[in-house]
Design a protein around this motif. Structure first.
Motif, PDB file in Angstrom:
ATOM      1  N   ASN A   1     -10.308 -18.302 -31.973  1.00  0.00           N
ATOM      2  CA  ASN A   1     -11.419 -18.272 -31.054  1.00  0.00           C
ATOM      3  C   ASN A   1     -11.239 -18.065 -29.642  1.00  0.00           C
ATOM      4  O   ASN A   1     -10.064 -18.098 -29.298  1.00  0.00           O
ATOM      5  CB  ASN A   1     -12.147 -20.002 -30.882  1.00  0.00           C
TER       6      ASN A   1
ATOM      7  N   ARG B   1      -4.372 -19.352 -28.103  1.00  0.00           N
ATOM      8  CA  ARG B   1      -5.800 -18.705 -28.082  1.00  0.00           C
ATOM      9  C   ARG B   1      -5.970 -17.691 -26.638  1.00  0.00           C
ATOM     10  O   ARG B   1      -5.413 -17.865 -25.839  1.00  0.00           O
ATOM     11  CB  ARG B   1      -7.014 -19.675 -27.958  1.00  0.00           C
TER      12      ARG B   1
ATOM     13  N   ASP C   1     -16.298 -18.303 -27.688  1.00  0.00           N
ATOM     14  CA  ASP C   1     -16.664 -19.366 -28.751  1.00  0.00           C
ATOM     15  C   ASP C   1     -16.370 -20.710 -28.490  1.00  0.00           C
ATOM     16  O   ASP C   1     -17.115 -21.731 -29.061  1.00  0.00           O
ATOM     17  CB  ASP C   1     -15.427 -19.150 -29.804  1.00  0.00           C
TER      18      ASP C   1
ATOM     19  N   ALA D   1     -21.641 -20.733 -30.067  1.00  0.00           N
ATOM     20  CA  ALA D   1     -20.549 -21.086 -29.364  1.00  0.00           C
ATOM     21  C   ALA D   1     -20.344 -22.717 -29.234  1.00  0.00           C
ATOM     22  O   ALA D   1     -21.356 -23.356 -29.400  1.00  0.00           O
ATOM     23  CB  ALA D   1     -20.130 -20.678 -27.652  1.00  0.00           C
TER      24      ALA D   1
END
Ligand code: PLP
Length: 397
Positions: A124, A145, A169, A201
């Motif tokens: 994400n 991430r 996201d 999201a």
């Protein structure tokens, strides 16, 4: 054996260590000066009498075989009924309907802010405001991430709004905000909820300071916005609400309606908690359950009012000096612009040396914090008034 190399990407956090070291060095060089800290990020008022009584009574329960408690009855949400009911009642007063199964009791918001990421893919893209409470950023760096920043600045009142061109996201929102004290209106949150629903999201909404909100048009929970139960997790804490920073209790709301990527996030979180967590102590939970009673709310309200009065002492002086700031009205934080174009650390030194007052340089919370400075309302009335008297004298020159 390999380490998680993402940890090597974390920046060392020098902010509070440097504030402490500079303050200590100044005190050593000038033992005769009385330094006042408007940098305190922790509560200072004692627990409410109703909480203390409930905790004493819970200790007595633990002393008798008939009332002794071991592990919590429910091995997913870990909440005793008294606490869950009081949380449901507190939400109902905000116009939000919750069910017991939506609530997970924790040992505080910080742990859940980090732990919730266990159930979300590392693929994400994460949207993090800048400046920011560092936990959101660092926990995502640890997981590797991709992070994009939402600029908070003077133009948007340090309340970034969704940008349709940015695809994220996971979105972090914190309102009222640490460090800026800025708080979203329900209308502004509607736009974030619309963005999240449109882009599939998830919003991680940190409501640690919601009890400081008094203005009706400001949000106290993201679930005051329609559709939020389909796109948001809310993370809450008794720390700033009721002085529980040393007691440790919080709660995270993962609504049953929240389905992402074909799975119920409520079920994933329950599974995660039952595997890696073993609950918040009975004594703590009984203390927390007393917070949202009529008596408890009146008593915690007195402490919050005490801090609010300090925030007003600070903001009144800044108003008088014509200094731009956010927060202070629905938050224990005041985020001021450094005068005369000073950068954050120059203003820190200037204030320490000339007014013997300590605050927190805004640049420590992100690049957009440069040139700003955080003051907090957690000192006493007397110290806050004296610090602001000195600041007024210094900056009026
Ligand atoms: N979230 C924010 C925005 C905070 O400022 C803090 C503490 O300062 C926390 C969460 C942590 O709260 P807790 O004491 O419940 O872990």
């Amino acid at each position: 054996m390999k380490i998680n190399r993402n940890f090597l990407n974390l920046k060392d956090s020098y902010l509070f260590a440097t504030v402490g070291a500079k303050t200590a060095a100044f005190k050593k060089a000038h033992p005769e000066k009385e330094v006042i800290r408007l940098s305190i990020g922790d509560v200072t008022r004692p627990l409410a009498p109703a909480v203390i009584r409930a905790m004493h009574s819970a200790v007595d329960d633990m002393a008798k075989r008939e009332t002794f408690k071991g592990y919590a009855p429910d091995q997913t949400c870990y909440g005793y009924d008294a606490l869950l009911d009081s949380i449901i009642g507190s939400y109902a007063r905000k116009g939000v309907t919750l069910e017991k199964g939506d609530i997970f009791i924790s040992d505080g918001a910080k742990s859940d802010c980090g732990n919730i990421l266990d159930i979300l893919s590392t693929e994400n893209v994460v949207l993090v405001p800048d400046p920011v409470y560092p936990v959101y950023l660092d926990t995502n760096i640890m997981a590797g991430r991709k992070i994009v920043f939402a600029d908070a600045n003077e133009e948007n009142g340090f309340l970034p709004m969704p940008d349709g061109k940015v695809k994220a996201d996971i979105i972090y929102l914190c309102s009222p905000n640490n460090p800026t004290g800025a708080a979203y209106t329900k209308e502004q949150l509607k736009e974030w909820v619309a963005y999240a629903l449109e882009n599939d999201a998830l919003i991680l909404y940190d409501a640690a300071y919601e009890y400081f909100v008094t203005d009706e048009h400001l949000a106290r929970s993201i679930y005051q916005v329609e559709g939020a139960k389909e796109c948001a997790i809310e993370i809450c804490s008794y720390s700033k609400t009721a002085g529980f920073t040393g007691v440790r209790c919080g709660y995270t709301i993962v609504p049953k309606q929240l389905v992402k990527d074909g799975a119920s996030l409520n079920r994933l979180w329950a599974r995660r908690q039952s595997t890696k967590f073993n609950g918040t102590s009975y004594i703590t939970q009984m203390g927390a359950a007393a917070v949202f009673t009529e008596e408890g709310e009146r008593e915690i309200g007195e402490s919050i009012d005490y801090y609010r009065k300090n925030a007003k002492i600070i903001s009144d002086v800044l108003d008088e000096l014509g200094i731009w700031y956010t927060g202070g009205k629905n938050s224990p934080y005041i985020w001021m612009k450094c005068p005369n174009g000073m950068d954050s650390w120059s203003f820190f030194d200037y204030l320490l040396e000339n007014a013997n007052v300590v605050g927190t340089p805004g640049c420590g919370f992100g690049k957009n914090g440069e040139g700003y400075f955080r003051l907090t309302a957690f000192n006493t009335h007397e110290n806050t008034a004296e610090a602001m008297r000195r600041i007024a004298l210094l900056l009026k020159k």
